[in-house]
Design an enzyme around this catalytic site. Structure first.
Site, PDB file in Angstrom:
ATOM      1  N   SER A  21       0.855  -1.192   0.000  1.00 13.36           N
ATOM      2  CA  SER A  21       0.000   0.000   0.000  1.00 13.36           C
ATOM      3  C   SER A  21       0.890   1.241   0.000  1.00 13.36           C
ATOM      4  O   SER A  21       2.060   1.166  -0.415  1.00 13.36           O
ATOM      5  CB  SER A  21      -0.936  -0.034   1.218  1.00 13.36           C
ATOM      6  N   ASN A  22       0.370   2.359   0.455  1.00 15.97           N
ATOM      7  CA  ASN A  22       1.151   3.601   0.502  1.00 15.97           C
ATOM      8  C   ASN A  22       0.630   4.466   1.649  1.00 15.97           C
ATOM      9  O   ASN A  22      -0.284   4.067   2.370  1.00 15.97           O
ATOM     10  CB  ASN A  22       1.082   4.324  -0.847  1.00 15.97           C
ATOM     11  N   ARG A  23       1.193   5.659   1.797  1.00 12.26           N
ATOM     12  CA  ARG A  23       0.940   6.490   2.984  1.00 12.26           C
ATOM     13  C   ARG A  23      -0.317   7.349   2.893  1.00 12.26           C
ATOM     14  O   ARG A  23      -0.560   8.163   3.787  1.00 12.26           O
ATOM     15  CB  ARG A  23       2.135   7.406   3.222  1.00 12.26           C
TER      16      ARG A  23
END
Ligand code: PMT
Length: 213
Positions: A21-23
Site C-alpha cells: 500500500s502507501n501512505r
C-alpha cells in the site's frame, strides 16, 4: 454538478495479513468531497481504507484494492459530469494471493508482482464530455512527470504535489500544489490547507466548460 471523487490508498494483499500500500490518509480526497458539497454539488466518494469520518451528504463506496476501486469508479462514471481522482492507487500487486498466512520460513526472497489497472487510463475511452482531474504525486522532475501524466491519461487538469515535503502531499493537513491544464495553462499555488486546495480545485472545475449544464 455530479462530482465523483476517489480518495485514500488501495491495499493489495499477498495473504490474509500482509499487503502492499502507501501512505495516503485520505485527507486530500475527503477535503475535495467536503468542498464540493459545500459549494452545492452532489458527491459520490469512492474511498480506500482510511480512518476519516464520511463527509456529511456524500454517498460513500468503500473499497480495498485497485480492482475494486476501478469497478466502483466505472459504476459511478455514467452518473457524474466530473471525476476527481485523488486516490493513491497502488501501481503493483502481488501476482498471487495466498488464502492462508504465508509462513516466513517458506517465503520467497523475491515477491512476484503484476501491474494493477490504471483507472484513469481505463476510463478515458468513456470520458465523453466529462471533466477529468488527476493528481500527480512527485518527488523529482515533478513538472515533466506531471505534464506527461496529463497527456497520457487524457486529463483536463492535473494537480501536482511535491510529496517529498513534510508539509505537503501524504498525511499532512496542508498541501502545496500546481495546476497544469490541458490547454497549457499553469498555476502554482502557495502552501495552504487541504480544504483551501480542494476549494480551488472545485472552483476550477466549475469554470470548465460543461456540455448541457
Ligand atoms: O491522502 P493524503 O494523505 O491526504 O495524501 C494526498 C495524496 C498525496 C495521496 C494526493 O494529493 C495525491 O497526490 N494523489 C495521487 C497519488 C498518485 O497516485 O499519484 P500518481 O502520480 O501515481 O498517479 C497519477 C494519477 O493517476 C492520480 O490521479 C491517480 O489517482 C491515478 N492513478 C494512479 C494509478 C492507477 N493504477 N490508476 C490511477 O488512476
Amino acid at each position: 454538478m455530479n462530482i465523483l471523487v476517489t480518495a485514500g490508498p488501495t491495499r493489495e494483499f499477498m495473504d490474509p495479513v500482509r499487503y502492499l500500500s502507501n501512505r495516503s490518509s485520505g485527507k486530500m480526497g475527503y477535503a475535495v468531497a467536503r468542498q464540493a458539497l459545500a459549494r452545492g454539488h452532489a458527491v459520490r466518494l469512492v474511498s480506500g481504507p482510511v480512518t476519516l469520518p464520511p463527509p456529511t451528504g456524500a454517498s460513500v463506496s468503500r473499497v480495498t484494492s485497485a480492482e475494486e476501486m476501478l469497478a466502483a469508479t466505472q459504476e459511478g462514471l455514467a452518473w457524474c459530469q466530473v471525476l476527481i481522482m485523488v486516490a493513491a492507487v497502488a501501481d503493483w500487486r502481488p501476482a498471487s494471493i495466498s488464502s492462508s498466512k504465508l509462513k516466513k520460513e517458506g517465503m520467497p526472497s523475491m515477491l512476484p508482482l503484476e501491474r494493477t489497472p490504471d483507472i484513469l487510463s481505463r476510463l478515458a475511452a468513456d470520458k465523453g464530455s466529462r471533466c477529468f482531474v488527476g493528481f500527480a504525486a512527485e518527488t523529482d522532475d515533478a513538472e515533466r512527470h506531471a505534464r506527461a501524466k496529463l497527456a497520457a491519461k487524457q486529463l483536463d487538469l492535473i494537480v501536482m504535489n511535491d510529496v517529498s515535503r513534510a508539509d505537503a502531499g501524504f498525511e499532512a493537513d496542508t498541501n502545496q500544489v500546481s495546476f497544469f491544464s490541458a490547454d497549457g495553462a499553469f498555476q502554482a499555488l502557495p502552501l495552504m490547507s487541504k480544504d483551501e486546495v480542494a476549494d480551488r480545485i472545485v472552483a476550477w472545475v466549475e469554470a470548465f466548460p460543461h456540455d448541457g449544464l
